[in-house]
Every structure is written in structure tokens, then in C-alpha cells.
Design an enzyme around this catalytic site. Sequence first.
Site, mmCIF file in Angstrom:
data_model
loop_
_atom_site.group_PDB
_atom_site.id
_atom_site.type_symbol
_atom_site.label_atom_id
_atom_site.label_comp_id
_atom_site.label_asym_id
_atom_site.label_seq_id
_atom_site.Cartn_x
_atom_site.Cartn_y
_atom_site.Cartn_z
ATOM 1 N N HIS A 198 5.346 -0.167 3.248
ATOM 2 C CA HIS A 198 4.448 0.240 4.328
ATOM 3 C C HIS A 198 3.123 0.741 3.756
ATOM 4 O O HIS A 198 2.084 0.688 4.411
ATOM 5 C CB HIS A 198 5.071 1.363 5.164
ATOM 6 C CG HIS A 198 6.289 0.956 5.937
ATOM 7 N ND1 HIS A 198 7.544 1.031 5.415
ATOM 8 C CD2 HIS A 198 6.420 0.471 7.194
ATOM 9 C CE1 HIS A 198 8.418 0.615 6.320
ATOM 10 N NE2 HIS A 198 7.761 0.271 7.402
ATOM 11 N N ASP A 271 8.247 -9.216 7.923
ATOM 12 C CA ASP A 271 8.141 -7.809 8.284
ATOM 13 C C ASP A 271 6.735 -7.637 8.874
ATOM 14 O O ASP A 271 5.927 -8.575 8.892
ATOM 15 C CB ASP A 271 8.347 -6.928 7.053
ATOM 16 C CG ASP A 271 8.854 -5.532 7.400
ATOM 17 O OD1 ASP A 271 8.684 -5.103 8.553
ATOM 18 O OD2 ASP A 271 9.428 -4.865 6.512
#
Length: 558
Positions: A198, A271
Site C-alpha cells: 500500500h 489489487d
Amino acid sequence: MNSNSNVEALLARLSLREKIGQLLLCGLPGPELTVPLVEFIKAHPVGGIIYFARNVEGPGQVAQLTYQLQSTAREASQLPLLISIDQEGGMVARIADGITLFPGNMAIAAAGASDDAYEAALASGKELSALGINLNFAPVLDVNNNPLNPVIGVRSFGESAQMVAEYGAQAVRGYQDAGVSACAKHFPGHGDTAADSHLDLPIVPHDLERMKGLELSPFVKAIEEGVDFIMSAHIYFPALEAEKKPATLSSSVLTGLLRDQLGYEGVIMTDCMEMHAIVDTYGTVEASVMALEAGADLVLISHTHELLTGAYQAIEQAVLSGRLTEERIDESVRRLLSLKIRRGIMMEDGSFPQEVQAAPVIDANGLPAGVGLAEHGDIARRISERSMTLVRDDAGMLPLSGKKVLAVTVASSAMTIADEKIKDQLSLGAALIEQGIHVEDLSIAAAEVAEQIGSVITAAASPDIEQIVIATYNAHFYSEQAELVKQLQATGKPLAVVATRNPYDLMAFPDIKVYIAAYESRPLTMRSVARALLGSIPFKGKLPVTLSDELTAGISSQ
């Protein structure tokens, strides 16, 4: 007309723009479908929607939002939508209220029966289906063999590839038996990283032989189980890709390895393309094209509609310029159309099933039928109680006596975007009070531990406090929590530490005499911990990960 003919007929009906839309999955800004949002969806047909906690007020509202989204698509003559969510269980769950929230993967593994993974996924899948959700981004199949992993941890079934494969396959079967597509993630493996994709681009340096024996084996098992979706990781694997780019953008990984070598025929999805591992390297828009070039079928853009619009335009331009062929687009659309028909998300002619067209029936408690069932709660409670792991009680402190307890809880906090905001917290002290014992209850935000140490030690020094229990939360990442534990230990009073996230906290204070691994801090878990501390239930859990040379994975509660 056979199913292949139906898919080809549907494909022939779609414009290039509509085909591109099927390859995109987008998020919503809030819990309501506003007029501007309706207009956006009508102007940008997409393959599906992802829900986050920001979209959730309760099960009834989610069911109604799903109905409105599918109705909007139907009124715009679009195809039925994938409605997706990250409902892993444990600490990563977008819906926590009203629905049955099951223990997460590591807690299920600690409970010691792979059938639990099936039962939890089946029951969870049934409740998600009752809300109109047809795709769950679970299970996590990463093998967590790195204690410093900041983003996987208890989201994994553990450090054993065999255990992750076995429990993961059971979860895949459970979700899909409930009629909800499972999504194995994060291919080819996010377990052995010390960075969070992330926030950064992690690198896994291992060779292919080691990866086949460890990281890849749970995905091979999921493929054998017929998993509908596999999600790629934004991680760089030098052994698989010469150029320094994440697996999501690597044809060597997605096509060469996953498609050609492992024989996966389902849907490959990315993702979120707004994570820093993508944004800080190639950018969301360009990377969306690169992902399709690499072999992805579905591109996830979770937050920003401007980026979704940019991806639309970039993919269309890539086709018009010849960078991507329309045949390549068709290949992915075929997989998605076939999946939607097979899972009953749409009819063979592309129309909406009757159950999708029917408005949800919500009871007086705001719950649709089939959500929050007592029998599902019983399953969750049984797994939670069996997962409680007594790692060490060298002081003979347990079960707690009737003496007054100081119970200190370091409240759970969102470490990453994967966690999002964590609601419905119950302190360990409050859970002990529910059991009828004399407790002084202190709860501290994780960010405030350093400034609260003095007041906690003052409370601990009180003459009427005779035993202390502290619930830590990822203390092995936060030196302030370790310092608090050491100062409590220095009081000389009996002290028990309960790790309410990663069990690796023991590494921060290895000489602690009483240590329990609870794996999460949801209210159900805190009640299980309280009952186990008091001896109302036995400690039955087994460590799914190694904490030291003596405390290895598989060791049972003392």
C-alpha cells in the site's frame, strides 16, 4: 445454444467501450447512491463495484445499496454487476455490525481444524449473498513466515505452506458453495515481505524453486479447488521478472507463471491500482493498460473516479493505437461473462436474474433474511474460543483469582489501508467485568501509549491492584508498548500479556512469564480471552507461527 455460444453472442453485442467497462471494478465515495453517482455509472459502465467500510452503515443499508446499483445498471441496459468486498474475517472486515463476523485466518488455524475454515466461509458467504454481494476478496493465501510483515500477519493462516494450502482450499470451497466467488490473494505471495505494498514496492528475493515449495503451493491448491478469482500482488520478484516492476504488471508472472505454468483458467484481477507500489512507479492510468498487457482480466480502481475515467480512456486509446488488440480485450471479457453466468450473477442472455431485480426485505432490526443468524454466531464463537492460545504461564498465574485486576487495553488501530477504520471495540477490562470480576479498566489509543505510561504505572502501583493483564496490539512494531509492558513487569505484580493482533509481540519482551495469543481484538475475541483467563473455557489453541527456538509453530496451549 450452449454456454460458449451464449458468451460469444453477448460479446458480439458489446461495443469496445462496454467491453472495456467489464474489465474495470470501481469504488464509491459513501454509503448512498447519489444522483451524480447514478449519472457517473450510467456514463461509465463497469464490470463491478467494491465496498469499503465508508460504504457501510449496516446490513440493511448494504442490501439496499446493492439493489440500487443493480437497478441502475439494468435501467441503463448494462450487464449485471459484480458486487465485491474484503470480508476476510477478523481484523479485515468491511461489515462488522449486524452481520456475523467470523474469526480471521490465523485464529481459525490456531483452533486447529481445517473444517472450521470451510464452515466459516460457507456461513459468511451465505450472509454476503443475502446482501447481494457475489465476490469476496478472500481467502488470503500468503504464507506469513516473516514476523516483520506489516500488512499480512494474522490475515494469513500461518507460516506453513501446507497449512495455508489446506485451510485456504477449504475456505475457497466454502465461499463458492455459498454461491459467492472466492478470490485467492496476493499472488504469487505477500507473506515474506517487510514492506507494505500500500505504501511501497516490496521485493521478494527468493528463487523459483523455493517459491514453488512455499509461496506458490497454496495458490496451486486453490486452482485445483476451482477458485474463481486470483488477485495479483504489487510486489517485485526478481526471480520471475527481469525488469523491476510489480507482479501485477508482469507478463512473466501473470501469463508465463499463472496461466501457462500453473494452468489457471479463471479470472486474474489486480489489487487496487491506487496503492503506492503502483502510483509511485508507473501511475494508476498507465499501469491499468500495463496490467491488461501482462494478462490481468479485471483492474481494480478503488477510490478515485477521475482515475477510473483516465483508465477507460487509456485502455481505449491503447486498442485504437494497436498497443492492445481487441482480441486481447475479448479474451478477458469472455472469462468475466462466463463467470457471471456460471455464478448466476446474470442469465445466459445477459439479463438480470429475478432475485437481483427484487427489492430486499428488511426486518425491524434492519437485517435482511439470512443475516446475523444465531447458528452462524455459534460457529464463530466456537472457533474463537478454541483459538485461544496459552503460549506461556511460567508464573502459574492462570486462571485469574478473585483479586482485583488492572486490565490495560491498547486499542486496535488501522495500520494500513487494508485495515481501514476499526469499529465496535471492546476493552479487555470491559470483557472481564462482564464475567463479574473486580476490574480497573484502562484503555489507551495506540498512538497515545508513550504519554500514558506514567498514569498506567501509577494505577498499577495502587495497593488494591494485585494482578495485571495488558492487551497489546502489534507491540513488536511499537517500542512504546514494549516499554509499557516492561515497566508493568517491574512493579513485581503478577502480569499477563495478551497479544490481540500478531502473536509476535512476545519478541518485544521475551522474558515475560505469562503470554497469550488471541490473534485479534474484535469483541467476540475479547470475550473469549476473558473467559479463558478466568478458566471458564480451556486454552486449546496451537501457534500457527514460530515465536522462538522453543516456541515453534504447532505448539499447543500449555
